[in-house]
Motif scaffolding. Sequence first.
Motif, PDB file in Angstrom:
ATOM      1  N   ARG A 248     -22.557 -18.956  38.916  1.00  0.00           N
ATOM      2  CA  ARG A 248     -22.187 -18.793  37.507  1.00  0.00           C
ATOM      3  C   ARG A 248     -23.021 -17.707  36.859  1.00  0.00           C
ATOM      4  O   ARG A 248     -24.195 -17.541  37.184  1.00  0.00           O
TER       5      ARG A 248
ATOM      6  N   VAL B  61     -18.655 -15.131  35.183  1.00  0.00           N
ATOM      7  CA  VAL B  61     -18.357 -15.766  36.473  1.00  0.00           C
ATOM      8  C   VAL B  61     -18.566 -17.264  36.284  1.00  0.00           C
ATOM      9  O   VAL B  61     -19.647 -17.710  35.932  1.00  0.00           O
ATOM     10  N   ALA B  62     -17.481 -18.014  36.502  1.00  0.00           N
ATOM     11  CA  ALA B  62     -17.445 -19.397  36.006  1.00  0.00           C
ATOM     12  C   ALA B  62     -17.522 -20.441  37.118  1.00  0.00           C
ATOM     13  O   ALA B  62     -16.793 -21.416  37.108  1.00  0.00           O
ATOM     14  N   GLY B  63     -18.401 -20.213  38.100  1.00  0.00           N
ATOM     15  CA  GLY B  63     -18.527 -21.207  39.173  1.00  0.00           C
ATOM     16  C   GLY B  63     -17.660 -20.826  40.355  1.00  0.00           C
ATOM     17  O   GLY B  63     -16.561 -21.333  40.513  1.00  0.00           O
ATOM     18  N   VAL B  64     -18.173 -19.926  41.193  1.00  0.00           N
ATOM     19  CA  VAL B  64     -17.380 -19.408  42.310  1.00  0.00           C
ATOM     20  C   VAL B  64     -17.935 -19.924  43.636  1.00  0.00           C
ATOM     21  O   VAL B  64     -19.130 -19.863  43.891  1.00  0.00           O
TER      22      VAL B  64
ATOM     23  N   SER C 114     -11.968  -9.835  34.673  1.00  0.00           N
ATOM     24  CA  SER C 114     -11.889 -11.140  35.333  1.00  0.00           C
ATOM     25  C   SER C 114     -13.195 -11.525  36.039  1.00  0.00           C
ATOM     26  O   SER C 114     -13.294 -12.626  36.578  1.00  0.00           O
TER      27      SER C 114
ATOM     28  N   MET D  70      -8.800 -13.394  41.261  1.00  0.00           N
ATOM     29  CA  MET D  70      -9.656 -13.884  40.182  1.00  0.00           C
ATOM     30  C   MET D  70      -8.989 -13.766  38.827  1.00  0.00           C
ATOM     31  O   MET D  70      -8.245 -12.832  38.560  1.00  0.00           O
TER      32      MET D  70
ATOM     33  N   ASN E 259     -10.362 -14.852  34.659  1.00  0.00           N
ATOM     34  CA  ASN E 259     -11.329 -15.504  33.766  1.00  0.00           C
ATOM     35  C   ASN E 259     -12.568 -16.024  34.488  1.00  0.00           C
ATOM     36  O   ASN E 259     -13.030 -17.131  34.221  1.00  0.00           O
TER      37      ASN E 259
ATOM     38  N   GLU F 141     -12.927 -17.072  37.434  1.00  0.00           N
ATOM     39  CA  GLU F 141     -12.699 -18.101  38.444  1.00  0.00           C
ATOM     40  C   GLU F 141     -11.813 -17.553  39.545  1.00  0.00           C
ATOM     41  O   GLU F 141     -11.022 -16.635  39.321  1.00  0.00           O
TER      42      GLU F 141
ATOM     43  N   GLU G 164      -8.595 -18.085  41.601  1.00  0.00           N
ATOM     44  CA  GLU G 164      -7.325 -18.815  41.502  1.00  0.00           C
ATOM     45  C   GLU G 164      -6.817 -19.198  42.878  1.00  0.00           C
ATOM     46  O   GLU G 164      -6.192 -20.231  43.056  1.00  0.00           O
TER      47      GLU G 164
ATOM     48  N   ARG H  30      -6.651 -24.179  40.023  1.00  0.00           N
ATOM     49  CA  ARG H  30      -6.913 -24.131  38.585  1.00  0.00           C
ATOM     50  C   ARG H  30      -7.275 -25.510  38.065  1.00  0.00           C
ATOM     51  O   ARG H  30      -6.662 -26.497  38.407  1.00  0.00           O
ATOM     52  N   LYS H  31      -8.320 -25.522  37.272  1.00  0.00           N
ATOM     53  CA  LYS H  31      -8.750 -26.813  36.717  1.00  0.00           C
ATOM     54  C   LYS H  31      -7.890 -27.136  35.503  1.00  0.00           C
ATOM     55  O   LYS H  31      -7.598 -26.262  34.705  1.00  0.00           O
TER      56      LYS H  31
END
Length: 345
Positions: free
Chosen positions: A19, A28-31, A49, A216, A218, A220, A222, A343-344
């Motif tokens: 992150r 970067v949202a948790g890769v 992204s 990718m 946002n 994350e 995909e 996707r969450k």
Amino acid sequence: MTDAEPKPKKPALRLEGVRKSYGSVLAVAGVDLVVDEGEFFTLLGPSGSGKTTLLRLIAGFERPDGGRIQLAGRDVTNVPPHLRHTNTVFQDYALFPHMTVADNIGYGLRVKGVSRQVRAKRVERALAMVRLVGLGHRRPNQLSGGQRQRVALARAVVNEPEVLLLDEPLGALDLKLRQEMQIELKQIQKEVGITFVYVTHDQEEALTMSDRLAVMANGEIEQIGSPVEVYERPATEFVAGFIGISNVLLRDGVRFVVRPEKIRMLAEGEQPAAGMTVEPGQVEEVIYVGMSTRYVVRLDRGEQLVTVRQNMDAIGDARRFEGRPVRLAWTPDHTYVLGNGGRKA
Ligand code: ADP
Ligand code: MG
């Protein structure tokens, strides 16, 4: 181990929950990601992204707010960039203008204290690899854009990094040269066997070059898969729309994708093959793209679909089809149901 046994592939790169935020922007949202040794792996996504941020985290130019980064099995999360076995190639080449091509390429080796003799040999090999033999004495401003990018590549590869990071390296080149360089770069990667992590926003480039790619959005991921997997079986509507033309249909609450080239526009009176799904509609727009023509069709049931035809014969001005009623047909096997993928909710 004998030579006959296949060498087990160990991951060249492993990211776990990585992150990074800039102020309120979650870049970067948790890769989570594993790249195999020798793989040509691409990060594909629109501008913003998080591709560059992720690459900079791998190189060590940025520190993550959370998560771990491993290179060749070694945790490098807190290791500074010059002690990681990575090299980065940028879009703007970042060559030293006052140095010759050969000195640019040999720079990293000189810093490491490699002897002049060994350096000269390795630089010569690198020049051959990027097809620039005989140009070692020139300065960067005496080269074309494509040649400069090759020098940048040679300068990185000569250090034999465990992972080579490339951030939109062909972005400054015009289309034709870019397409030539895509093929060349892929060949060079195969020859040297170095793991590539390649960043681009160009879906065609990603499909052409990659063994696998991560799409990718946002910050994350995909979807991760081979070019065929992400194109033929997109996990999310975003992936379907970003890679190629999406053509999303809704039926009984299920969303699915039909790629344009799988759709047949039936001629007047033509019988569809057995088992095909047929939908009537009207041609809204005709777009001539040289090799092919695209037809945008509004189905009577509401959705819009794009279909494509190779221009095998001279077709004249296909815009005469605009406004005409048509029937579209496809084989149900060629459709793919969209899940919610990674996707969450
Ligand atoms: P990409 O390379 O996919 O275009 P980036 O990684 O450059 O995306 O950017 C991801 C997000 O992080 C964007 O919203 C961008 O504006 C933001 N960002 C990137 N670098 C910085 C920075 N140094 N300071 C503030 N925001 C940044
Ligand atoms: Mg970028």
